[in-house]
Design a protein around this motif. Structure first.
Motif, short mmCIF file in Angstrom:
data_model
loop_
_atom_site.label_atom_id
_atom_site.label_comp_id
_atom_site.label_asym_id
_atom_site.label_seq_id
_atom_site.Cartn_x
_atom_site.Cartn_y
_atom_site.Cartn_z
N MET A 163 34.43 15.40 30.14
CA MET A 163 34.69 16.59 29.31
C MET A 163 35.67 16.23 28.19
N PRO A 164 35.29 16.46 26.90
CA PRO A 164 36.21 16.13 25.81
C PRO A 164 37.49 16.94 25.89
N ALA A 165 38.61 16.32 25.48
CA ALA A 165 39.87 17.05 25.41
C ALA A 165 39.80 18.08 24.30
N PRO A 166 40.50 19.20 24.42
CA PRO A 166 40.49 20.19 23.35
C PRO A 166 41.16 19.64 22.10
N THR A 167 40.74 20.16 20.95
CA THR A 167 41.38 19.74 19.71
C THR A 167 42.82 20.22 19.68
N ALA A 168 43.63 19.57 18.82
CA ALA A 168 45.07 19.82 18.84
C ALA A 168 45.41 21.26 18.51
N ARG A 169 44.69 21.86 17.56
CA ARG A 169 44.99 23.24 17.16
C ARG A 169 43.68 24.00 17.01
N PRO A 170 43.66 25.29 17.41
CA PRO A 170 42.44 26.08 17.26
C PRO A 170 42.31 26.68 15.87
N ARG A 171 42.88 26.01 14.87
CA ARG A 171 42.83 26.53 13.52
C ARG A 171 41.54 26.08 12.84
N PRO A 172 41.08 26.82 11.82
CA PRO A 172 39.86 26.43 11.11
C PRO A 172 40.13 25.30 10.11
N TYR A 173 39.08 24.54 9.83
CA TYR A 173 39.14 23.47 8.83
C TYR A 173 37.90 23.54 7.94
N ARG A 174 37.49 24.76 7.57
CA ARG A 174 36.29 24.91 6.73
C ARG A 174 36.46 24.21 5.39
N SER A 175 37.61 24.41 4.78
CA SER A 175 37.89 23.90 3.44
C SER A 175 39.16 23.09 3.48
N VAL A 176 39.06 21.80 3.15
CA VAL A 176 40.20 20.89 3.19
C VAL A 176 40.35 20.31 1.79
N LEU A 177 41.34 20.81 1.06
CA LEU A 177 41.46 20.53 -0.37
C LEU A 177 42.43 19.38 -0.64
N TYR A 178 41.98 18.40 -1.40
CA TYR A 178 42.86 17.33 -1.86
C TYR A 178 43.75 17.85 -3.00
N ILE A 179 45.04 17.59 -2.91
CA ILE A 179 46.00 17.93 -3.96
C ILE A 179 46.82 16.68 -4.28
N PRO A 180 46.89 16.25 -5.55
CA PRO A 180 47.72 15.07 -5.88
C PRO A 180 49.19 15.33 -5.56
N GLY A 181 49.81 14.39 -4.86
CA GLY A 181 51.21 14.56 -4.50
C GLY A 181 52.17 14.41 -5.66
N SER A 182 51.65 14.01 -6.82
CA SER A 182 52.51 13.77 -7.99
C SER A 182 52.56 14.95 -8.95
N ARG A 183 51.79 16.00 -8.69
CA ARG A 183 51.67 17.10 -9.64
C ARG A 183 52.37 18.35 -9.11
N ASP A 184 53.55 18.60 -9.63
CA ASP A 184 54.37 19.72 -9.17
C ASP A 184 53.63 21.04 -9.30
N ARG A 185 52.96 21.24 -10.43
CA ARG A 185 52.26 22.50 -10.67
C ARG A 185 51.12 22.71 -9.68
N ALA A 186 50.39 21.63 -9.38
CA ALA A 186 49.30 21.73 -8.41
C ALA A 186 49.83 22.02 -7.02
N LEU A 187 50.95 21.43 -6.67
CA LEU A 187 51.56 21.68 -5.37
C LEU A 187 51.98 23.14 -5.23
N GLU A 188 52.47 23.71 -6.33
CA GLU A 188 52.87 25.12 -6.32
C GLU A 188 51.65 26.02 -6.23
N LYS A 189 50.62 25.72 -7.01
CA LYS A 189 49.42 26.55 -7.03
C LYS A 189 48.72 26.56 -5.68
N ALA A 190 48.77 25.44 -4.97
CA ALA A 190 48.07 25.33 -3.69
C ALA A 190 48.56 26.33 -2.67
N ARG A 191 49.78 26.82 -2.83
CA ARG A 191 50.33 27.77 -1.87
C ARG A 191 49.56 29.09 -1.87
N GLY A 192 48.82 29.38 -2.93
CA GLY A 192 48.08 30.63 -3.01
C GLY A 192 46.58 30.47 -2.94
#
Length: 292
Positions: free
Chosen positions: A1-30
């Motif tokens: 029997m497989p072990a359960p995944t670490a968190r029961p949270r959804p992962y439908r959309s997993v967005l790449y955000i450049p770590g160098s772009r302050d504005r993109a990091l801010e926008k991603a919060r919304g």
């Protein structure tokens, strides 16, 4: 029997955000994404690597990203920046930075995860599956005790294979299938690779539907314009939720009457169908919780 995944949270959309772009990091919060990959690797130029690392560590320590999973893709340990990336986030996690996992690029064997795990104890790891060796070693990688998720890197895999783009992704099917089998066998999250033509909504929709039907938990995305399509594709539909509720109710009624199976819409409902129905409802509840 497989072990359960670490968190029961959804992962439908997993967005790449450049770590160098302050504005993109801010926008991603919304943004309406289930998870964010804060990228220090491909999305950051060599001369910006150190600055991006410092910026991202500071932002994650201070910013609130709500219920979105926060995953940091570091540079590989075979580069000039990888070790410093990993150590920086080891220190950041110890100081309370909001990091849910570290994503290790170009994982070809469990040894690649061992090397990172030794530098950052206690932090869950995810693996970029983007090399031919990684496809062949997918089962061993998925079995790694620190691994929680796998991300298909289809662009790098296509480059290594020398394959051409096809809408049906036929050249990718062997690798996708091996990684899916490995992830499901060990109870890991697994998300599909990116769709590069971010303005091609129909192409994205078809590829999301293909990935969903194959069994992926969601899709990595390169642009916020892709979020709505991925979220819809990987969420249970209204019809699926309704059927799941009716299957569970009918099966419970059948069991109360001493019967082992039920019939819903002319189809047999057994234990395995009820397990699937419960998983669908749990996924719908997790999505509702993330988006409220």
């Amino acid at each position: 029997m497989p072990a359960p995944t670490a968190r029961p949270r959804p992962y439908r959309s997993v967005l790449y955000i450049p770590g160098s772009r302050d504005r993109a990091l801010e926008k991603a919060r919304g943004l309406d994404c289930d998870a964010i990959i804060f990228d220090l690797e491909d999305a950051v130029a060599a001369e910006e690597k150190a600055n991006a690392r410092a910026l991202l560590a500071r932002v994650l320590a201070e910013a609130d990203y709500g219920g979105r999973a926060r995953i940091v893709r570091v540079n590989g340990l075979d580069t000039a920046w990888g070790r410093d990336d990993v150590l920086a986030f080891a220190a950041a996690v110890g100081a309370g930075a909001g990091v849910d996992a570290v994503l290790v690029p170009k994982v070809s064997s469990p040894a690649d995860l061992d090397a990172v795990a030794a530098l950052i104890p206690g932090v869950p790891l995810w693996a970029m599956m983007e090399t031919a060796a990684g496809m062949l070693n997918a089962a061993a990688i998925a079995a790694h005790p620190r691994l929680r998720g796998m991300v298909m890197g289809t662009n790098d895999l296509a480059r290594e294979l020398g394959s051409r783009f096809r809408a049906d992704r036929l050249p990718m099917q062997a690798g996708l299938g091996l990684c899916l089998l490995a992830a499901k066998a060990h109870g890991r999250i697994i998300v599909d690779g990116v769709y590069n033509a971010f303005r091609d909504e129909e192409g994205l929709r078809l590829e999301c539907e293909q990935g969903r039907d194959m069994g992926f938990d969601g899709k990595t995305l390169i642009h916020p314009a892709q979020l709505a399509i991925a979220n819809a594709a990987f969420a249970p539909s209204v019809a699926e939720i309704d059927l799941s509720r009716r299957q569970i109710a009918a099966f419970d009624e059948a069991q109360a009457a001493g019967q082992g199976v039920a019939v819903v819409d002319g189809r047999i409902v057994e234990n395995l169908h009820v397990a699937t129905a419960r998983a669908i409802l749990a996924r719908a509840e997790a999505i509702a919780e993330r988006t409220k």
